[in-house]
Design an enzyme around this catalytic site. Structure first.
Site, PDB file in Angstrom:
ATOM      1  N   SER A  86     -17.973 -37.387 -17.369  1.00  0.00           N
ATOM      2  CA  SER A  86     -17.683 -36.686 -16.554  1.00  0.00           C
ATOM      3  C   SER A  86     -18.657 -35.069 -18.157  1.00  0.00           C
ATOM      4  O   SER A  86     -18.755 -34.375 -17.203  1.00  0.00           O
ATOM      5  CB  SER A  86     -16.732 -35.921 -16.432  1.00  0.00           C
ATOM      6  OG  SER A  86     -15.924 -35.162 -15.591  1.00  0.00           O
ATOM      7  N   SER A  99     -15.033 -32.475 -11.288  1.00  0.00           N
ATOM      8  CA  SER A  99     -13.901 -32.090 -11.844  1.00  0.00           C
ATOM      9  C   SER A  99     -14.122 -33.249 -12.266  1.00  0.00           C
ATOM     10  O   SER A  99     -14.490 -34.436 -13.154  1.00  0.00           O
ATOM     11  CB  SER A  99     -12.772 -32.789 -10.299  1.00  0.00           C
ATOM     12  OG  SER A  99     -11.476 -32.210 -10.522  1.00  0.00           O
ATOM     13  N   GLU A 100     -13.839 -32.952 -13.908  1.00  0.00           N
ATOM     14  CA  GLU A 100     -13.989 -33.045 -14.915  1.00  0.00           C
ATOM     15  C   GLU A 100     -12.847 -34.451 -15.237  1.00  0.00           C
ATOM     16  O   GLU A 100     -13.646 -35.393 -16.123  1.00  0.00           O
ATOM     17  CB  GLU A 100     -12.854 -31.698 -16.401  1.00  0.00           C
ATOM     18  CG  GLU A 100     -12.347 -31.169 -16.442  1.00  0.00           C
ATOM     19  CD  GLU A 100     -11.655 -30.477 -15.301  1.00  0.00           C
ATOM     20  OE1 GLU A 100     -12.215 -29.781 -14.060  1.00  0.00           O
ATOM     21  OE2 GLU A 100     -11.003 -29.368 -15.803  1.00  0.00           O
ATOM     22  N   ASN A 101     -11.753 -34.510 -14.819  1.00  0.00           N
ATOM     23  CA  ASN A 101     -11.189 -36.354 -14.508  1.00  0.00           C
ATOM     24  C   ASN A 101     -12.493 -37.100 -14.258  1.00  0.00           C
ATOM     25  O   ASN A 101     -11.860 -38.500 -14.037  1.00  0.00           O
ATOM     26  CB  ASN A 101      -9.908 -35.847 -13.921  1.00  0.00           C
ATOM     27  CG  ASN A 101      -9.826 -35.466 -12.193  1.00  0.00           C
ATOM     28  OD1 ASN A 101     -10.765 -34.439 -12.329  1.00  0.00           O
ATOM     29  ND2 ASN A 101      -9.232 -36.127 -11.761  1.00  0.00           N
TER      30      ASN A 101
END
Lengths: 204, 233
Positions: free
Chosen positions: A81, A39-41
């Site tokens: 990320s 997940s990019e966060n």
């Protein structure tokens, strides 16, 4: 659609799922296949949604939903990320779309004249992830084809889409220089149905 | 030794705020945002702020509080949905907005803090966000020049800190906080818990980046999308 897209994921893959319907793909990944969701966060190794008593405000996915961690989970900063994403370390991303062109251009972040929420991480994902799979309805709410000769909406990325899974059909292309080919029809759908609802040129 | 721990947000912010300043803040959505320090800026009434932050909060939480009081002039963000007041000010032309893809934003803040004025990325090439920017070919691929970002003040939220200002973030609340901490002329960290000692191998942000510290007095940690399952994970 989500179930069909899940079949594209191979054992050992690192995968980023977009917000909305693509998130549902996680529910259809075969138990025999080991896939690590990113997940990019800043989470590598996303777990399922928590039970009510396990909700933790510090564990959310990129859609701001509460989720859980796994034994394999690693938390990283946003810069790290996106190093995974931009650096080509993610095997596949499954994203929603407003329009896809026959040349693989993706538009999914902006409708001019309407309030624009912003691109989030979508532009980074299409620029860096090895394989981009789009999950979308074949036509929009007004019945207009979403797989087009050219997009009418601002681009998220140019020549970035490798596969399109719609409620009617699946299109795929060998590489980013080749045209898309119709490779599957949804149950009860004919090639004629697809042709009538598609503006893009594709190989049948 | 230098005393970095201040008694509250007002004293930590004292002497640092001015109208027209640039502030970079950590946080993703409402996760890992410096709630206590945002309240401090709200109370100080500073205006004309350029805010560098991935999101703009919601109407009544996070940076949304500063937007509602018209303290922010410009946002540099990747995603600003979920905020009606933001939408109203933007559409009426009261608020400037610079959209930046999320990974590019993270890297611009990282680069700014690391003394790198610009870098090339494939993200956004051929889209609106690359318009007017320099393009360059590397190995047959096209990349766009993006600039590093710094700010007059950085605000971060940490889980644990020692009195030197070494910081540890918690889970996905880390997000933009480590980069933000490096990009401020002055960085203030609000901390959930002070500890006597941190494992030197487990520090996310070393003390050199952190000039002032406060104990976070607001840890509401509002959840934007509480999503649960009946089945245990």
């Amino acid at each position: 659609m989500a179930a069909r897209a899940a079949r594209e994921l191979d054992d050992g893959f690192f995968v980023n799922l977009g917000i909305g319907i693509p998130t549902l793909v996680a529910n259809y990944i075969d138990d025999d296949i080991d896939v690590t969701l990113q997940s990019e966060n800043g989470i590598l190794g996303l777990g399922p949604f928590p039970t009510e008593d396990a909700v933790d405000a510090d564990i959310i996915n990129a859609g701001k939903q509460t989720i859980t961690e796994l034994r394999r989970t690693a938390y990283v900063s946003s810069a790290d990320s996106f190093a995974m994403i931009r650096g080509g370390h993610i095997d596949a991303s499954i994203l929603g779309a407003m329009e896809v062109s026959q040349g693989g251009d993706l538009s999914n972040w902006m409708v001019p004249g309407k309030m624009v929420k912003g691109p989030g991480g979508a532009m980074d994902l299409v620029a860096g992830v090895k394989r981009i799979i789009v999950l979308m309805d074949h036509v929009d709410k007004a019945g207009n084809p979403k797989f087009r000769r050219e997009n009418t909406l601002p681009y998220t990325g140019r020549n970035v889409v490798d596969m399109i899974v719609t409620d009617l059909a699946v299109f795929e292309r060998e590489n980013r220089s080749s045209p898309f080919r119709l490779i599957e029809l949804a149950p009860g759908v004919t090639a004629q149905d697809v042709a009538e609802r598609t503006e893009a040129e594709y190989l049948a | 030794m230098v005393q970095k721990i201040y008694s509250d947000a007002a004293s930590a912010l004292d002497g640092l705020l001015f109208d027209g300043m640039t502030i970079v803040a950590g946080g993703f959505g409402l996760c890992g945002i410096p709630e206590t320090l945002i309240d401090g800026i709200l109370a100080a009434g500073t205006t004309g702020i350029t805010a560098i932050s991935n999101n703009a909060g919601v109407d009544d939480f996070g940076l949304g509080l500063l937007l509602r009081r018209r303290q922010i002039k410009k946002m540099i963000s990747s995603y600003v949905g979920e905020n009606k007041e933001f939408e109203r000010q933007y559409l009426s032309g009261e608020l400037e907005l610079e959209f930046c893809p999320q990974g590019t934003l993270a890297e611009r803040i990282r680069a700014g803090g690391a003394g790198i004025p610009g870098f090339y990325t494939a993200t956004g090439v051929g889209t609106l966000v690359a318009e007017g920017k320099e393009l360059k070919e590397f190995g047959g691929m096209t990349y766009v020049l993006e600039t590093g970002l710094t700010a007059d003040l950085a605000l971060v939220k940490a889980w644990r800190a020692d009195r030197y200002g070494n910081l540890v973030f918690r889970k996905s609340a880390r997000n933009f906080n480590p980069m933000a901490a490096t990009a401020g002329k002055v960085t203030i960290a609000e901390v959930e818990e002070f500890v006597d000692e941190l494992d030197p191998d487990h520090i996310h942000t070393p003390s050199i980046y952190v000039q002032r510290l406060i104990a976070a007095t607001r840890n509401e940690k509002r959840i934007e999308r509480r999503t649960t399952s009946a089945v245990p994970a």
